[in-house]
Design an enzyme around this catalytic site. Structure first.
Site, PDB file in Angstrom:
ATOM      1  N   ASP A  40       0.943  -1.273   0.009  1.00 50.14           N
ATOM      2  CA  ASP A  40      -0.118  -0.125   0.046  1.00 50.14           C
ATOM      3  C   ASP A  40       0.868   1.125   0.039  1.00 50.14           C
ATOM      4  OD1 ASP A  40      -2.105   1.773  -0.039  1.00 50.14           O
ATOM      5  OD2 ASP A  40      -2.224   1.702   2.277  1.00 50.14           O
ATOM      6  N   GLU A  64       0.805  -3.230  -5.076  1.00 50.10           N
ATOM      7  CA  GLU A  64       0.192  -1.817  -4.818  1.00 50.10           C
ATOM      8  C   GLU A  64       1.471  -0.865  -4.471  1.00 50.10           C
ATOM      9  OE1 GLU A  64      -3.801  -0.062  -2.810  1.00 50.10           O
ATOM     10  OE2 GLU A  64      -3.215  -1.872  -2.111  1.00 50.10           O
ATOM     11  N   TYR A  85      -1.552  -8.533  -8.501  1.00 52.06           N
ATOM     12  CA  TYR A  85      -2.522  -7.535  -7.573  1.00 52.06           C
ATOM     13  C   TYR A  85      -3.976  -7.697  -8.496  1.00 52.06           C
ATOM     14  CZ  TYR A  85      -4.377  -3.480  -5.405  1.00 52.06           C
ATOM     15  OH  TYR A  85      -5.151  -2.515  -4.511  1.00 52.06           O
ATOM     16  N   ASP A 139      -2.269 -10.345  -3.677  1.00 52.54           N
ATOM     17  CA  ASP A 139      -3.321  -9.975  -3.146  1.00 52.54           C
ATOM     18  C   ASP A 139      -4.517 -10.434  -4.182  1.00 52.54           C
ATOM     19  OD1 ASP A 139      -5.640  -8.614  -2.569  1.00 52.54           O
ATOM     20  OD2 ASP A 139      -4.792  -6.595  -2.140  1.00 52.54           O
ATOM     21  N   ASN A 193      -7.480 -10.360  -3.781  1.00 52.08           N
ATOM     22  CA  ASN A 193      -8.817  -9.545  -3.329  1.00 52.08           C
ATOM     23  C   ASN A 193      -9.962 -10.520  -3.403  1.00 52.08           C
ATOM     24  OD1 ASN A 193      -8.933  -7.036  -2.708  1.00 52.08           O
ATOM     25  ND2 ASN A 193      -7.910  -6.451  -4.512  1.00 52.08           N
ATOM     26  N   ASP A 204      -4.885 -12.638   0.643  1.00 50.65           N
ATOM     27  CA  ASP A 204      -3.435 -12.913   0.134  1.00 50.65           C
ATOM     28  C   ASP A 204      -2.986 -14.421   0.120  1.00 50.65           C
ATOM     29  OD1 ASP A 204      -2.369  -9.897  -0.195  1.00 50.65           O
ATOM     30  OD2 ASP A 204      -3.398 -10.396   2.064  1.00 50.65           O
ATOM     31  N   ASP A 218      -4.296  -3.293   7.541  1.00 50.30           N
ATOM     32  CA  ASP A 218      -4.100  -3.374   6.204  1.00 50.30           C
ATOM     33  C   ASP A 218      -3.366  -5.120   6.082  1.00 50.30           C
ATOM     34  OD1 ASP A 218      -4.821  -2.069   3.846  1.00 50.30           O
ATOM     35  OD2 ASP A 218      -2.752  -2.105   3.303  1.00 50.30           O
ATOM     36  N   HIS A 219      -2.750  -4.946   4.795  1.00 47.63           N
ATOM     37  CA  HIS A 219      -2.113  -6.470   4.633  1.00 47.63           C
ATOM     38  C   HIS A 219      -0.878  -6.687   5.611  1.00 47.63           C
ATOM     39  CE1 HIS A 219      -4.616  -7.105   1.045  1.00 47.63           C
ATOM     40  NE2 HIS A 219      -4.388  -5.537   1.000  1.00 47.63           N
TER      41      HIS A 219
END
Length: 278
Positions: A9, A44, A128, A167, A169, A240, A265-266
């Protein structure tokens, strides 16, 4: 051989930012570096089309002095400073990088979402996956992406084994998020996205975490930044993944998450393979 994947991110914020969160991100980078992985995938990155600046490269080399790297960023007609991926590998390994187009809809092929390294023994795919967005405005495009990405993975797998990470998603099963009942129409847990992930696995790939951990609950890789208590309460999602070609199943030694401390977050995920057994 050890692999680590992390949705960072914003690489710029992690390397040059001065906020508390930037400091937390640098602590995660140190955690990754201390593991001494053979290959690293970052998603990201949010870098400009021209890629990392001299300052970025200097900061990265401080964490990863023994690594080569490759990147792909968002470029017109896609939005600037959006998505993007980067991969790093120990210099002792020989790798050739490619950022393929998969005939994805809209601007997805221009968003720097796939970076593939080819080595002598395998393909290492850093992905991603597009988010379906608020109100699921991008769900139809996302379904097309899932189909095209599956075809791309199958083509690679026909040539040599594939190790894919990033990721995705998508929380695949109800045990992959803390609150499934209230999220069936939320991006990342729609029936369509879950089916797309099921189709990918059925095409010849294994979710390495589930391979080793079965139906274990409460293991997540993402917690909302918007909810301060999300990580404290472990109200997370597992979105992930490390996927491997099925013929690598017997090579999987470990697949888990790394501790990212208080940073929401991740969190990074890690895979260990014994590639002498496939």
């Amino acid at each position: 051989m050890k692999f680590i994947s992390w949705n960072i991110d914003s690489l710029n914020a992690a390397l040059t930012g001065e906020s508390e969160r930037s400091g937390q991100s640098r602590a995660v980078l140190k955690t990754i570096a201390d593991e001494k992985p053979d290959f690293i995938a970052i998603q990201e990155t949010k870098l400009p089309e021209s890629g990392p600046t001299a300052a970025h490269k200097e900061a990265l080399s401080a964490f990863f002095p023994e690594y080569d790297s490759s990147w792909t960023s968002s470029r017109p007609p896609a939005k600037k400073g959006y998505a993007g991926t980067m991969s790093l590998w120990l210099k002792e390994h020989q790798a050739k990088a490619d950022s393929p187009a998969i005939a994805a809809p809209g601007t997805m092929d221009s968003e720097g979402r796939i970076l593939t390294l080819e080595t002598e023994g395998f393909f290492f795919v850093n992905v991603y996956t597009p988010n379906s967005g608020d109100g699921l405005v991008r769900l139809e495009d996302r379904q097309q992406w899932d189909s095209r990405f599956m075809s791309y993975m199958k083509d690679l797998d026909a040539k040599k084994p594939v190790i894919a990470c990033g990721d995705f998603n998508a929380a695949h099963q109800e045990i992959d998020l803390a609150n499934p009942d209230s999220n069936h129409f939320t991006a990342g847990f729609t029936d369509e996205e879950r089916q797309g992930f099921s189709n990918l696995l059925a095409a010849g790939f294994t979710d390495s975490f589930r391979l080793l951990h079965g139906q274990e609950k409460g293991a997540y890789s993402w917690w909302s930044q918007r909810v301060k208590s999300s990580k404290m309460n472990n109200a997370g999602w597992r979105i992930d993944y490390f996927l491997v070609s099925k013929r690598l199943d017997q090579s999987v030694k470990a697949s888990s998450m790394l501790d990212s401390g208080e940073r929401r977050d991740h969190t990074p995920i890690i895979l260990e393979l014994n590639l002498g057994k496939h």
